[in-house]
Design a protein around this motif. Structure first.
Motif, PDB file in Angstrom:
ATOM      1  N   ILE A  92       2.520   1.682  -3.514  1.00 41.09           N
ATOM      2  CA  ILE A  92       1.539   2.132  -4.509  1.00 41.09           C
ATOM      3  C   ILE A  92       1.245   3.622  -4.310  1.00 41.09           C
ATOM      4  O   ILE A  92       1.158   4.389  -5.274  1.00 41.09           O
ATOM      5  CB  ILE A  92       0.247   1.286  -4.415  1.00 41.09           C
ATOM      6  CG1 ILE A  92       0.523  -0.131  -4.938  1.00 41.09           C
ATOM      7  CG2 ILE A  92      -0.900   1.940  -5.190  1.00 41.09           C
ATOM      8  CD1 ILE A  92      -0.645  -1.096  -4.768  1.00 41.09           C
ATOM      9  N   HIS A  93       1.137   4.032  -3.047  1.00 41.63           N
ATOM     10  CA  HIS A  93       0.917   5.449  -2.752  1.00 41.63           C
ATOM     11  C   HIS A  93       2.046   6.304  -3.340  1.00 41.63           C
ATOM     12  O   HIS A  93       1.799   7.334  -3.973  1.00 41.63           O
ATOM     13  CB  HIS A  93       0.812   5.649  -1.234  1.00 41.63           C
ATOM     14  CG  HIS A  93       0.769   7.086  -0.810  1.00 41.63           C
ATOM     15  ND1 HIS A  93       1.884   7.764  -0.373  1.00 41.63           N
ATOM     16  CD2 HIS A  93      -0.237   7.988  -0.787  1.00 41.63           C
ATOM     17  CE1 HIS A  93       1.543   9.020  -0.095  1.00 41.63           C
ATOM     18  NE2 HIS A  93       0.273   9.170  -0.321  1.00 41.63           N
ATOM     19  N   ALA A 115       0.832  -1.205   0.000  1.00 44.31           N
ATOM     20  CA  ALA A 115       0.000   0.000   0.000  1.00 44.31           C
ATOM     21  C   ALA A 115       0.866   1.254   0.000  1.00 44.31           C
ATOM     22  O   ALA A 115       0.578   2.231  -0.698  1.00 44.31           O
ATOM     23  CB  ALA A 115      -0.919  -0.001   1.220  1.00 44.31           C
ATOM     24  N   ALA A 145      -0.940   0.013  -9.181  1.00 46.98           N
ATOM     25  CA  ALA A 145      -1.231   1.399  -8.815  1.00 46.98           C
ATOM     26  C   ALA A 145      -2.244   2.037  -9.763  1.00 46.98           C
ATOM     27  O   ALA A 145      -3.039   2.862  -9.334  1.00 46.98           O
ATOM     28  CB  ALA A 145       0.061   2.222  -8.808  1.00 46.98           C
TER      29      ALA A 145
END
Lengths: 477, 301
Positions: B16-17, B13, B49
């Motif tokens: 991907i951010h 996470a 993403a």
């Protein structure tokens, strides 16, 4: 024999079981602060070494004069090796059968306040070192203050060098009794005290035979046991939109990382700044749609209605995030160039960048005494409370309630430097309300030995009474 | 309801951010693609993403011409599958002048064929942000590397003047000509990478798996002789043994290790037991103390 070390007898090891266990482990981020003599590097070296985090060839480089110098395991850059000091934040990774850890290792002197704040910003736990022989120092109070300011929910107070005081329980109990009320005043309600000797390894990984009177658990056992999920899902759902994903005319999704809370398919959500409401139609991921997602997952949401949403917008559920152009925030100043209200700054908050002006510096917090001091600017490594006005509204929660939506950085528009880190206290009141608050703050700062943090209750009450009276007077004029 | 989330999900996470932030805030991002396992993971994270959309930036491979043949075959196969756009940068001028690690030494050879070719490739594409697969756990000087690593107009890194980085809020402001290197895998360890490859069934170069090969044993290195410059000398003989690569690079400078690990779980088991960290078998890092830091100051990843 060349490189034969890699050959493993696989019959002795159940890989599938190992992988099942490994892939389900969770993650804890924690931080330490300390300087050369307080044993921080020794403690970290001990944790990494005893938790088998240090690989053998890194150990080889750390051997000086026959004995392992644990501090060499953690100091990275050449300049630091030459000077023998830690001047930045170093991230360390280790793992036990129960959990994976990321450690932000920071220097401890006052001139590295900004590095401590950086390390603390992502941590869920802070280890604060007390010296059993020297007692509570300004430094341990400063570290605790910075860790609490950055909103770290868990503390371990490691009373170190117990070997130098003959593992005397009286000393440990006395230090705990002295330090606990200070932590309470900071708002820390999850502090765990452990008597240790980092040098000898007492109570670091294994419980020590030298302190049979201590019936708690070791530092590592505590690191393995704190609940990391609490903060993620307790707060209401918040997701700042990073990007609109629109591969073709049939799909329009809003991509972001959930900063807090839980979202289910069908939930009603609010989009800001449009103020429009809709329902979550799909929670899209590469590996398939989800029925429910929660912080800190990165997802893509599609909504039932066509509403105008772009990067920087906030999607939320439950109580609405505050929306204001004027905010009051605690700031840690990072830049060599001091705060200058005449300069142009940018706020980066969640995924939006907004031009901003610093309206006023309310006061500075002396990190050693925790007293409020009236100032008009902030210099490097100083912490203060300021009022800012942004060109557009920011959508936030107070930092104390939500680290994800309460934090921002301040960027100097001219140099592009990251000038400060900010933690939003509240929407700033304007006009007369604010005047009353500022007068009340001046009263606070003027109380002998008082501050916004450690005023005695009766003085705190007096300040509130004075402020309310002033507000009443101003309203009637 | 339990809100269990594994370390791999948290790392995914976070990465991907980072990838989404860069793609949204920079004009011309590019992803460095080295064909190795970390690149494989980074590429999968980029797919995730922007799903269901395509990856909105090209991949850049710095090809020294000394990469293993199996690496290049894998690269071309994967690019076709993923549908990503690949740009290759090679320092042809240095190669025409005969650059190789035996003539120049590994340090100068890397400087010309990797660092120079990388900087040339970035300049040619006018890229203002370049993703790299480096991890902080790889080497001591990397432990303090930022996620957004600022580079001046010459592509150089100043370790004493790094931008502070708090929370997950990244300062993306740069002047024309300046750029950043971005490390979305900063917080991953080697073990995390392998576990993620296993969990997500991510394709990797077959050379990571042990197989019987004819190799050249030179000192403590096991060399796979693919090139004219790595053929056995008069006093040397090829030996047949079961080997695999722990990390992939140029064939003259990246040693194999003896191994029986011919499946992913076996590789992971081997890693657990291995006492040496990953870069041990790369000759270049041991040139001199702190050599990685020096290379990075000069622009190397």
């Amino acid at each position: 024999m060349p490189a034969a070390a890699g050959v493993v007898d696989l019959t002795l090891f159940d890989v599938d079981e190992f992988l099942r266990n490994e892939e389900s482990k969770d993650l804890l981020r924690f931080t330490t602060a300390g300087s050369v003599d307080d044993g921080k590097s020794t403690l970290i070296g001990r944790l990494l070494h005893d938790a088998k985090g240090a690989y053998e060839d890194q150990l080889k480089q750390a051997i000086r004069g026959g004995e392992i110098d644990f501090s060499l395991l953690t100091d990275g850059l050449r300049a630091e090796r030459e000077q023998g000091i830690t001047i930045d934040v170093a991230y360390r990774y280790f793992s036990t059968p129960k959990r994976k850890f990321i450690l932000a290792d920071t220097p401890g002197h006052e001139q590295y306040t900004r590095n401590m704040a950086t390390g603390a910003s992502t941590a869920e736990l802070a280890i604060i070192l007390l010296d059993a022989a020297r007692g509570i120092t300004t430094q341990s109070m400063r570290h605790s203050y910075i860790a609490s300011l950055l909103g770290i929910p868990y503390f371990i107070i490691a009373v170190n060098k117990m070997d130098l005081v003959d593992y005397n329980p009286e000393i440990f109990h006395r230090l705990r009794a002295e330090f606990a009320p200070f932590l309470t005043r900071l708002g820390v309600d999850n502090a765990y005290f452990v008597p240790i000797s980092a040098l000898k390894g007492d109570n670091v990984v294994d419980l020590s035979k030298n302190m049979p009177w201590f019936d708690g658990h070791s530092i590592l056992e505590h690191l393995e046991s704190v609940d990391t999920k609490r903060a993620f899902v307790e707060a209401p759902f918040r997701m700042a939109v990073q990007r609109v994903v629109r591969p073709d005319m049939t799909f329009r999704g809003f991509a972001g990382q959930i900063s807090s809370g839980v979202i289910r398919r069908g939930d009603e959500v609010l989009a800001q700044p449009s103020g429009r409401r809709s329902r979550v139609e799909r929670i899209v991921t590469y590996t398939g749609d989800l029925d429910v997602a929660h912080a800190p997952m990165s997802v893509t949401l599609t909504l039932a209605d066509e509403i105008d949403i772009s990067r920087g917008d906030m999607i939320s559920a439950g109580p609405e995030p505050a929306s204001s152009r004027s905010i009051e925030a605690t700031m840690v100043w990072f830049n060599a160039q001091p705060l200058d209200p005449a300069r142009h700054y940018l706020i980066k908050h969640t995924s939006q960048i907004v031009p901003a002006r610093v309206e006023a510096v309310e006061y500075r917090i002396n990190v050693n005494t925790l007293h409020a001091e009236p100032v008009t600017s902030l210099s490097i490594n100083e912490i203060g409370v300021v009022r800012l006005t942004a060109a557009r509204p920011v959508f936030f929660d107070p930092y104390r309630e939500n680290r994800g939506t309460g934090a921002f950085i301040l960027i100097d528009r001219q140099t592009n430097a990251t000038a400060a880190a900010g933690m939003i206290v509240a929407a700033a009141e304007t006009g007369m309300e604010s005047a009353a608050d500022r007068l009340a703050r001046l009263v606070r700062a003027a109380v002998p030995h008082g501050s916004h943090l450690n005023l005695p209750d009766e003085d705190e009450e007096a300040v509130v009474v004075v402020r309310d009276a002033l507000k009443g007077l101003l309203r009637h004029d | 309801m339990a809100w269990d989330i594994s370390h791999l999900q948290v790392l995914e996470a976070e990465s991907i951010h980072i990838i989404r932030e860069v793609a949204s805030e920079f004009q011309r991002p590019v992803m460095l693609y080295s064909i190795g396992k970390d690149s494989s993971v980074m590429l999968r994270l980029a797919q995730k993403a922007f799903y269901p959309g395509p990856i909105p930036f090209p991949l850049l491979h710095v090809d020294t011409s000394y990469k293993f043949k199996e690496m290049i075959e894998f690269r071309d196969r994967l690019m076709a599958e993923v549908g990503a756009r690949l740009v290759v940068s090679t320092n042809h001028k240095a190669l025409d002048e005969g650059a190789n690690p035996f003539r120049l030494g590994t340090e100068r050879c890397c400087g010309l064929l990797k660092t120079q070719a990388l900087l040339d490739g970035l300049r040619a594409g006018n890229y203002d942000a370049a993703f790299g697969g480096a991890r902080r756990d790889e080497e001591k000087s990397r432990a303090k590397e930022r996620v957004y690593s600022f580079r001046d107009t010459l592509g150089q890194w100043d370790p004493k003047n790094q931008r502070p980085e708090l929370w997950n809020i990244y300062n993306s402001r740069i002047e024309p000509g300046e750029s950043i290197r971005v490390f979305p895998l900063s917080n991953w360890t080697e073990m995390d990478v392998w576990q993620y490859i296993h969990r997500e069934s991510i394709p990797i170069v077959p050379m990571y798996f042990a197989q019987q090969r004819d190799v050249l044993v030179r000192g403590s290195s096991i060399i796979i002789p693919e090139l004219a410059i790595t053929q056995p000398r008069a006093d040397e003989k090829l030996q047949r043994m079961k080997v695999r690569m722990r990390s992939l690079g140029c064939s003259p400078c990246t040693g194999a290790i003896r191994s029986e690990a011919d499946t992913l779980p076996k590789i992971i088991a081997e890693l657990v037991a291995a006492k040496n960290s990953e870069r041990e078998n790369r000759v270049i890092d041991h040139d001199r103390e702190g050599s990685m830091e020096i290379k990075k100051r000069e622009g190397y990843f």
